[in-house]
Design an enzyme around this catalytic site. Structure first.
Site, PDB file in Angstrom:
ATOM      1  CB  SER A 108      -0.963  -0.042   1.187  1.00  0.00           C
ATOM      2  OG  SER A 108      -1.914   0.993   1.113  1.00  0.00           O
ATOM      3  CG  LEU A 109       2.777   4.615   3.110  1.00  0.00           C
ATOM      4  CD1 LEU A 109       2.722   5.982   2.483  1.00  0.00           C
ATOM      5  CD2 LEU A 109       2.787   4.715   4.611  1.00  0.00           C
ATOM      6  NE  ARG A 163      -1.447   5.963  -1.163  1.00  0.00           N
ATOM      7  CZ  ARG A 163      -1.582   5.085  -0.186  1.00  0.00           C
ATOM      8  NH1 ARG A 163      -1.266   5.446   1.049  1.00  0.00           N
ATOM      9  NH2 ARG A 163      -2.025   3.866  -0.411  1.00  0.00           N
TER      10      ARG A 163
END
Length: 295
Positions: free
Chosen positions: A88-89, A113
């Site tokens: 993810s991140l 984000r």
């Protein structure tokens, strides 16, 4: 082959990165540059803040990114990845570590984000839940049969899938999945339904920022969350990064593909040991290690 992997949200802890900041001049310079870019002293929150401070999405995401990327940079010539991936991140950390994005651009995108995701969470309150002990197909079928928004969000390892959706959808799914034999169906302390259609406002906002950012060919393939395949083409990388916010994280498939392509030594760079554990659950024979402090 040497694979480096980078953790996502949830791995943060108070004190993260402090030893690197205090003992490496280059790291200190990068942390201070980050404080300038973000417009607040994230280092104060990372080193001496509270758990509550660190839980805010706008702090958590840049904090984990900074810890991972700056640690990778302190490795210097010892950092020779043959493949990278991030959860993810962590995909942003992997892209900067592999040279596809500059440190400054990576941090700006991560900050944007985080803010965009925070806004999307406020538009429609939502959540996530971890489902343990069922096969993926069963979880997918149950989610698909519920009228509210509820979708598979993180394929973490065999027998562990995180679902994402509205509060009503998650409650219904947890109930049905327990009936189907899930060992656990546990709601997670997160701010919203990440990696679901409810993140569409954030995806639209981030798409513009990503399309206006310079991406380069990375030094090695990056296995991206959206398709779990190795990518080196900057345009493909951008498109996958935009899709990532509303699509599931295919971590199980990513690790399987990295192993199939010759990955046999996995190093997790950044806070926590979550990814090492997940990799072992995909294949016990894999060599895993973690770097969470200055070497």
């Amino acid at each position: 082959m040497k694979a480096y992997v980078f953790p996502g949200q949830g791995a943060q802890y108070v004190g993260m990165g402090k030893d690197v900041y205090e003992n490496n001049p280059m790291a200190k310079e990068l942390f201070e540059k980050a404080n300038e870019i973000l417009g607040f002293r994230i280092t104060d929150l990372m080193f001496e803040g509270t758990d509550e401070d660190l839980k805010q999405t706008k702090v958590t995401q840049p904090a984990i990114f900074l810890h991972s990327v700056i640690l990778a940079k302190t490795l210097g010539h010892d950092f020779k990845p043959e493949m990278v991936a991030g959860h993810s991140l962590g995909e942003f950390s992997a892209l900067v570590a592999a040279g596809a994005l500059s440190f400054e651009d990576g941090l700006k995108l991560v900050s944007q984000r985080a803010m965009a995701m925070q806004k999307a969470c406020e538009i429609k309150p939502s959540t996530m839940a971890a489902i343990v002990g069922l096969d993926d197909a069963t979880v997918e079928d149950v989610c698909g049969a519920i009228e509210d928004v509820v979708v598979p969000a993180n394929y973490n390892c065999p027998g562990q899938l995180v679902i994402s959706g509205t509060f009503e959808g998650i409650d219904k799914a947890c109930e049905l999945l327990k009936e189907k034999g899930a060992k656990r169906a546990l709601k997670l302390p997160v701010g919203g339904a990440f990696h679901s259609p409810l993140m569409e406002p954030a995806r639209t906002e981030l798409a513009e920022a990503i399309n206006n950012t310079q991406f380069n060919i990375p030094v090695c393939p990056i296995y991206q969350n959206v398709d779990a395949k190795p990518q080196t083409d900057p345009e493909n990388i951008k498109a996958n990064l935009i899709s990532q916010l509303t699509a599931p994280v295919k971590w199980t498939q990513t690790v399987q593909n990295m192993i199939a392509d010759g990955g046999d030594h996995f190093t997790e760079i950044g806070p926590g040991k979550v990814l090492q554990g997940l990799i072992k659950k995909v294949d016990r024979k894999m060599v895993t290690e973690g770097i969470s402090q200055l070497q």
